[in-house]
Design a protein around this motif. Structure first.
Motif, PDB file in Angstrom:
ATOM      1  N   THR A 119     -73.062  10.827   0.855  1.00 49.72           N
ATOM      2  CA  THR A 119     -74.017   9.951   1.527  1.00 49.72           C
ATOM      3  C   THR A 119     -73.711   9.970   3.019  1.00 49.72           C
ATOM      4  N   PRO A 120     -74.679   9.681   3.863  1.00 47.46           N
ATOM      5  CA  PRO A 120     -74.396   9.677   5.299  1.00 47.46           C
ATOM      6  C   PRO A 120     -73.367   8.615   5.676  1.00 47.46           C
ATOM      7  N   ASN A 121     -72.579   8.922   6.682  1.00 49.02           N
ATOM      8  CA  ASN A 121     -71.577   7.992   7.173  1.00 49.02           C
ATOM      9  C   ASN A 121     -72.214   7.108   8.245  1.00 49.02           C
ATOM     10  N   TYR A 122     -72.609   5.902   7.831  1.00 48.01           N
ATOM     11  CA  TYR A 122     -73.259   4.990   8.770  1.00 48.01           C
ATOM     12  C   TYR A 122     -72.272   4.415   9.786  1.00 48.01           C
ATOM     13  N   TYR A 123     -71.005   4.417   9.446  1.00 46.83           N
ATOM     14  CA  TYR A 123     -70.011   3.761  10.288  1.00 46.83           C
ATOM     15  C   TYR A 123     -69.625   4.602  11.498  1.00 46.83           C
ATOM     16  N   TYR A 124     -69.608   5.928  11.333  1.00 45.47           N
ATOM     17  CA  TYR A 124     -69.131   6.782  12.415  1.00 45.47           C
ATOM     18  C   TYR A 124     -69.983   6.655  13.686  1.00 45.47           C
ATOM     19  N   PRO A 125     -71.323   6.781  13.608  1.00 45.64           N
ATOM     20  CA  PRO A 125     -72.108   6.595  14.840  1.00 45.64           C
ATOM     21  C   PRO A 125     -71.948   5.203  15.439  1.00 45.64           C
ATOM     22  N   ALA A 126     -71.791   4.170  14.578  1.00 51.02           N
ATOM     23  CA  ALA A 126     -71.585   2.818  15.098  1.00 51.02           C
ATOM     24  C   ALA A 126     -70.267   2.734  15.873  1.00 51.02           C
ATOM     25  N   ILE A 127     -69.203   3.310  15.312  1.00 46.98           N
ATOM     26  CA  ILE A 127     -67.920   3.364  16.017  1.00 46.98           C
ATOM     27  C   ILE A 127     -68.056   4.174  17.300  1.00 46.98           C
ATOM     28  N   MET A 128     -68.857   5.233  17.233  1.00 48.54           N
ATOM     29  CA  MET A 128     -69.062   6.085  18.403  1.00 48.54           C
ATOM     30  C   MET A 128     -69.677   5.298  19.561  1.00 48.54           C
ATOM     31  N   PHE A 129     -70.783   4.586  19.287  1.00 44.92           N
ATOM     32  CA  PHE A 129     -71.500   3.893  20.351  1.00 44.92           C
ATOM     33  C   PHE A 129     -70.774   2.628  20.814  1.00 44.92           C
ATOM     34  N   LEU A 130     -70.071   1.966  19.910  1.00 46.11           N
ATOM     35  CA  LEU A 130     -69.433   0.700  20.261  1.00 46.11           C
ATOM     36  C   LEU A 130     -68.029   0.873  20.825  1.00 46.11           C
ATOM     37  N   VAL A 131     -67.341   1.952  20.455  1.00 37.17           N
ATOM     38  CA  VAL A 131     -65.931   2.091  20.840  1.00 37.17           C
ATOM     39  C   VAL A 131     -65.655   3.393  21.593  1.00 37.17           C
ATOM     40  N   LEU A 132     -65.914   4.528  20.956  1.00 40.69           N
ATOM     41  CA  LEU A 132     -65.467   5.809  21.504  1.00 40.69           C
ATOM     42  C   LEU A 132     -66.184   6.173  22.799  1.00 40.69           C
ATOM     43  N   LEU A 133     -67.496   6.037  22.833  1.00 40.78           N
ATOM     44  CA  LEU A 133     -68.229   6.403  24.048  1.00 40.78           C
ATOM     45  C   LEU A 133     -67.911   5.486  25.226  1.00 40.78           C
ATOM     46  N   PRO A 134     -67.843   4.154  25.032  1.00 39.15           N
ATOM     47  CA  PRO A 134     -67.451   3.316  26.171  1.00 39.15           C
ATOM     48  C   PRO A 134     -66.053   3.630  26.707  1.00 39.15           C
ATOM     49  N   LEU A 135     -65.117   3.984  25.831  1.00 37.24           N
ATOM     50  CA  LEU A 135     -63.759   4.264  26.290  1.00 37.24           C
ATOM     51  C   LEU A 135     -63.637   5.629  26.960  1.00 37.24           C
ATOM     52  N   SER A 136     -64.586   6.519  26.701  1.00 39.37           N
ATOM     53  CA  SER A 136     -64.478   7.883  27.241  1.00 39.37           C
ATOM     54  C   SER A 136     -65.417   8.132  28.412  1.00 39.37           C
ATOM     55  N   LYS A 137     -66.002   7.091  28.980  1.00 42.16           N
ATOM     56  CA  LYS A 137     -67.021   7.297  30.013  1.00 42.16           C
ATOM     57  C   LYS A 137     -66.449   7.892  31.295  1.00 42.16           C
ATOM     58  N   ASN A 138     -65.153   7.718  31.546  1.00 38.17           N
ATOM     59  CA  ASN A 138     -64.532   8.282  32.748  1.00 38.17           C
ATOM     60  C   ASN A 138     -63.805   9.590  32.484  1.00 38.17           C
ATOM     61  N   LYS A 139     -63.924  10.113  31.280  1.00 38.56           N
ATOM     62  CA  LYS A 139     -63.251  11.358  30.901  1.00 38.56           C
ATOM     63  C   LYS A 139     -64.302  12.290  30.319  1.00 38.56           C
TER      64      LYS A 139
END
Length: 271
Positions: A119-139
């Motif tokens: 089944t699709p992983n609904y959690y990964y994109p949510a973690i991506m937009f809420l955590v990973l992308l904000p933390l990597s905006k300067n890298k």
């Protein structure tokens, strides 16, 4: 030599001793790296390398301990636990290699989740937009890696025709674009909308793909107004894809004729 010595006697060592050994090596390496990089401040490069090494030891310890205590060592939860645990190390100590490792581990976790539950992983994109992308905006390297991971995460939805899920992440990327004012996310959302158009076309056999025109008109107007050449090219490519899909479906459904030859001629003329 130490690895060979421990490996040759691994089965004879009690489980508690093995657990303590793994934890001692992992956190001992981490503390030594922290001491050199942040307390002594004389060997920053070596200290950062040891900190990254400790994150690798930590993942190895998780799987070895799980194996010792008969936990499913192939479980995607172990990869998620590893990635989530080293994320604070990457953020608070600003460890660039740890950022890379964390992003890669989340991508691996997404794939293992899809395989485990089909089944699709609904959690990964949510973690991506809420955590990973904000933390990597300067890298930039980490940011691009996370966007590649987001694109890879759509593969399951595309091949299994979850068109609404691709649309959801395309809209999320568009919202993120307006908040961050980053052209990177406008490109990402443009690509995701093209993918959504293709998946929607694959999901319905007797419907003409009109809905893609709504985001297409918006993106072409947006990119033309702001002179965003890469986005404009991508969306014109999306328009070309839509024209071919529309004419092929129109020939097949409305005219009730074989779309093969007509579609081929349209494809050549549009190219």
């Amino acid at each position: 030599g130490v690895i060979l010595f421990v490996a040759s006697n691994w089965q004879k060592i009690p489980r508690l001793v093995k657990t303590l050994m793994l934890l001692a090596v992992t956190f001992g390496t981490f503390y030594l790296g922290y001491f050199l990089a942040y307390q002594k401040k004389e060997n920053t490069t070596i200290g950062q390398a040891l900190i990254f090494l400790s994150t690798l030891f930590y993942g190895g310890s998780i799987f070895l301990i799980a194996q010792m205590y008969n936990v499913n060592a192939n479980s995607h939860w172990l990869v998620l636990f590893w990635a989530a645990s080293i994320l604070p190390v990457a953020y608070f100590l600003d460890s660039f290699p740890s950022y890379i490792l964390t992003s890669v581990l989340f991508i691996v976790w997404d794939g293992l989740f899809n395989i485990a539950y089909d089944t699709p992983n609904y959690y990964y994109p949510a973690i991506m937009f809420l955590v990973l992308l904000p933390l990597s905006k300067n890298k930039d390297v980490v940011l691009y890696l996370n966007l590649v991971g987001l694109a890879i995460a759509q593969a399951y939805s595309i091949f299994n025709q979850y068109h609404w899920l691709v649309l959801l992440w395309a809209l999320a990327s568009l919202v993120y674009c307006f908040f961050t004012k980053s052209n990177v996310f406008s490109i990402a959302s443009s690509v995701l909308f093209i993918l959504w158009n293709i998946v929607w076309f694959m999901s319905f056999d007797n419907r003409l793909p009109f809905f893609y025109l709504i985001p297409l008109v918006f993106f072409i107007g947006w990119s033309y107004k702001n002179k965003l050449i890469p986005e404009l090219i991508i969306n014109l490519l999306g328009f070309w894809i839509w024209v071919n899909l529309f004419l092929g479906r129109y020939t097949d459904v409305i005219l009730n004729k074989d779309a093969g030859l007509i579609h081929f001629l349209v494809l050549q003329m549009s190219l």
